[in-house]
Scaffold this motif. Structure first.
Motif, PDB file in Angstrom:
ATOM      1  N   LEU A  75      -1.321   0.528   6.253  1.00 24.80           N
ATOM      2  CA  LEU A  75      -0.623  -0.283   5.269  1.00 24.80           C
ATOM      3  C   LEU A  75      -0.764  -1.746   5.639  1.00 24.80           C
ATOM      4  CD1 LEU A  75       2.649   1.850   5.112  1.00 24.80           C
ATOM      5  CD2 LEU A  75       0.756   1.893   3.480  1.00 24.80           C
ATOM      6  N   ALA A 122       0.655  -5.434   4.385  1.00 22.50           N
ATOM      7  CA  ALA A 122       1.521  -6.245   3.529  1.00 22.50           C
ATOM      8  C   ALA A 122       1.015  -7.677   3.472  1.00 22.50           C
ATOM      9  CB  ALA A 122       2.945  -6.221   4.062  1.00 22.50           C
ATOM     10  N   CYS A 146       1.467  -4.441  -0.922  1.00 20.41           N
ATOM     11  CA  CYS A 146       1.245  -3.527   0.201  1.00 20.41           C
ATOM     12  C   CYS A 146       0.059  -2.650  -0.175  1.00 20.41           C
ATOM     13  CB  CYS A 146       2.480  -2.680   0.452  1.00 20.41           C
ATOM     14  SG  CYS A 146       2.265  -1.425   1.739  1.00 20.41           S
ATOM     15  N   TRP A 200       9.997  -0.786   0.973  1.00 16.33           N
ATOM     16  CA  TRP A 200      10.008  -2.128   1.534  1.00 16.33           C
ATOM     17  C   TRP A 200      11.292  -2.267   2.364  1.00 16.33           C
ATOM     18  CZ3 TRP A 200       6.185  -5.600   1.691  1.00 16.33           C
ATOM     19  CH2 TRP A 200       5.149  -5.506   0.770  1.00 16.33           C
ATOM     20  N   TYR A 251       8.487  -5.674   5.532  1.00 14.95           N
ATOM     21  CA  TYR A 251       7.555  -4.632   5.936  1.00 14.95           C
ATOM     22  C   TYR A 251       7.460  -3.562   4.850  1.00 14.95           C
ATOM     23  CZ  TYR A 251       8.540  -6.456  10.644  1.00 14.95           C
ATOM     24  OH  TYR A 251       8.698  -7.253  11.732  1.00 14.95           O
ATOM     25  N   CYS A 252       6.265  -3.021   4.676  1.00 18.80           N
ATOM     26  CA  CYS A 252       6.151  -1.821   3.850  1.00 18.80           C
ATOM     27  C   CYS A 252       5.898  -0.629   4.768  1.00 18.80           C
ATOM     28  CB  CYS A 252       5.055  -1.940   2.800  1.00 18.80           C
ATOM     29  SG  CYS A 252       3.387  -2.222   3.404  1.00 18.80           S
TER      30      CYS A 252
END
Length: 124
Positions: A3, A5, A21, A35, A94-95
């Protein structure tokens, strides 16, 4: 699953930002993506989540009505549109993804994959 972001930056209060993301390493739609954010000196908190298969979403009360999460299936990307930003939205965002999770039950520790964060700073 990886992932990534992006989209953070500096914005004045009342402004908008759009976080993205990008997911790679999987073509499965059986994920819930969330998220989260961590402000300086505070615990990581939930912001929003989306179930990839049907697009259902869930939001923290603190962002409901201001933030909108969506997905772009062809690009394997989820986005977080943040409007009416407040100084208290300042945090690293953050994802994270969970295989076969549900949007109402995501938690930071319960996710399966995490991306690196992107910093959002909202000035007053």
């Amino acid at each position: 699953v990886q992932l990534q972001a992006s989209g953070g930056g500096l914005v004045q209060a009342g402004g908008s930002l759009r976080l993205s993301c990008a997911a790679s390493g999987t073509t499965s739609s059986s994920y819930t993506v969330g998220w989260f954010r961590q402000a300086p000196g505070k615990e990581t908190e939930f912001v929003a989540a989306i179930r990839w298969s049907d697009g259902s979403t869930y939001y923290a009360d603190s962002v409901k009505g201001r933030f909108t999460m969506s997905r772009d299936n062809p690009k394997n990307t989820v986005c977080l549109q943040m409007n009416s930003l407040k100084p208290e939205d300042t945090a690293v965002y953050y994802c994270a993804a969970k295989f076969r999770g549900t949007v109402v039950a995501v938690s930071w520790d319960g996710m399966d994959y995490w991306g690196k964060g992107t910093l959002v700073t909202v000035s007053s």
